[in-house]
Design an enzyme around this catalytic site. Sequence first.
Site, PDB file in Angstrom:
ATOM      1  N   ASP A 195      -8.486  -0.999  -2.165  1.00 52.87           N
ATOM      2  CA  ASP A 195      -7.654  -1.703  -3.155  1.00 52.87           C
ATOM      3  C   ASP A 195      -6.242  -1.118  -3.039  1.00 52.87           C
ATOM      4  O   ASP A 195      -5.930   0.060  -2.911  1.00 52.87           O
ATOM      5  CB  ASP A 195      -8.231  -1.234  -4.491  1.00 52.87           C
ATOM      6  CG  ASP A 195      -7.468  -2.064  -5.724  1.00 52.87           C
ATOM      7  OD1 ASP A 195      -7.819  -3.358  -6.033  1.00 52.87           O
ATOM      8  OD2 ASP A 195      -6.596  -1.730  -6.258  1.00 52.87           O
ATOM      9  N   ASN A 203       4.684  -6.239  -7.279  1.00 50.56           N
ATOM     10  CA  ASN A 203       5.108  -7.705  -7.637  1.00 50.56           C
ATOM     11  C   ASN A 203       6.199  -7.679  -8.484  1.00 50.56           C
ATOM     12  O   ASN A 203       7.130  -8.540  -8.719  1.00 50.56           O
ATOM     13  CB  ASN A 203       3.864  -8.692  -8.174  1.00 50.56           C
ATOM     14  CG  ASN A 203       3.116  -9.082  -6.996  1.00 50.56           C
ATOM     15  OD1 ASN A 203       3.481  -9.322  -5.854  1.00 50.56           O
ATOM     16  ND2 ASN A 203       1.634  -9.406  -7.099  1.00 50.56           N
ATOM     17  N   ASP A 212       3.535 -10.222  -0.889  1.00 48.55           N
ATOM     18  CA  ASP A 212       2.559 -10.963  -0.037  1.00 48.55           C
ATOM     19  C   ASP A 212       2.809 -10.108   1.238  1.00 48.55           C
ATOM     20  O   ASP A 212       2.005 -10.081   2.245  1.00 48.55           O
ATOM     21  CB  ASP A 212       3.077 -12.480   0.353  1.00 48.55           C
ATOM     22  CG  ASP A 212       2.766 -13.052  -0.950  1.00 48.55           C
ATOM     23  OD1 ASP A 212       1.789 -12.903  -1.714  1.00 48.55           O
ATOM     24  OD2 ASP A 212       3.150 -14.694  -1.019  1.00 48.55           O
ATOM     25  N   GLU A 238      -5.751  -8.263  -4.340  1.00 46.28           N
ATOM     26  CA  GLU A 238      -5.170  -7.192  -3.497  1.00 46.28           C
ATOM     27  C   GLU A 238      -6.331  -6.379  -3.072  1.00 46.28           C
ATOM     28  O   GLU A 238      -6.097  -4.965  -2.832  1.00 46.28           O
ATOM     29  CB  GLU A 238      -4.191  -6.435  -4.235  1.00 46.28           C
ATOM     30  CG  GLU A 238      -4.801  -5.587  -5.404  1.00 46.28           C
ATOM     31  CD  GLU A 238      -4.881  -6.275  -6.584  1.00 46.28           C
ATOM     32  OE1 GLU A 238      -4.678  -5.672  -7.813  1.00 46.28           O
ATOM     33  OE2 GLU A 238      -4.745  -7.566  -6.750  1.00 46.28           O
TER      34      GLU A 238
END
Length: 325
Positions: A195, A203, A212, A238
Amino acid sequence: MFLALAALVLCSLAGLTIYLLLVIRGRIISERNMADALDHVAAAIYMKDVQRRYVYANSTTIRLLRTSRRALLGACDDDLLPAAEAQRIRTSDEWVLESGEDIRDELVVGDDPVTQTVFLELKHPLRNKLGNIVGLVGISTDVTELYRLRRDLEHAARTDELTSVYNRRALFEYAEQDVANARRHGRPVSMLIIDVDFFKRINDNYGHPVGDRVLKDVAAQTRQAVREIDRLGRIGGEEFAVILPEADLAQAVDIAERVRAAMRPLPLQGGISITPCVSVGVASLLPEDRGVEDLYQRADQALYRAKQAGRNRVVAQESHAGAGQ
């Protein structure tokens, strides 16, 4: 889309077969007109006798075999093609001549996926008035583009679009196979769940395009850190997972540490960079596991403990000797 195109090709082959059978049965009067018509068909159309020697071939067949009409008539595929290709054709020819039944098959010419050509073949036995098999008629249509489309669609259905690793569905299908093989042969298999730490913060602070890029970079670095036989997939926003065949818990922890250490700075505009960090949960298959889901749940629980302990670390399952870390 693929099924519709395949149906169209098969219908075309069926139509050509009917047309050729009408020719063979004498329902088309002019042999010259017949030969001219078949020479303008894009598909390869040919007839062979019971010894598999060519007795007729249209221009497309001659061009594909890179020979002349004079050299082709009376010859076998063994005289014209590499041994492996000739053997594949011989096998289907003999089946039609011996069974007296039609056959539809794919013929792949060449080993390089980039340059190979794929033909869809339809072969039909020819009989005389007494019903004895005297040869066969075949039609081969170049379906290379259709074949590549199918391959691309199959690849897309099993691949995560952003990171180009396996998607969740494909990864767990492979995991089922790996677990079954491990149990059959008494070998270990392990799983990592990875993770990206503080991904929402990335973000929020830098925008989704940067997020991304982080996911793609994490996938790329993970792929380099794991072994060639390991399977990497993206299973959530993620979150990634890796299936580790032939790896016990200790080996899986070592691989997980390599993944964690592989994260590198990602340069951004303005001369700044960010270095993603990951938490990794590790689990190894236990005798009492009912399947992949049990393995996954323990790896997920280990990942939760890694998050609770401060992130950027590897934690292994607890329910196994030597598992704690």
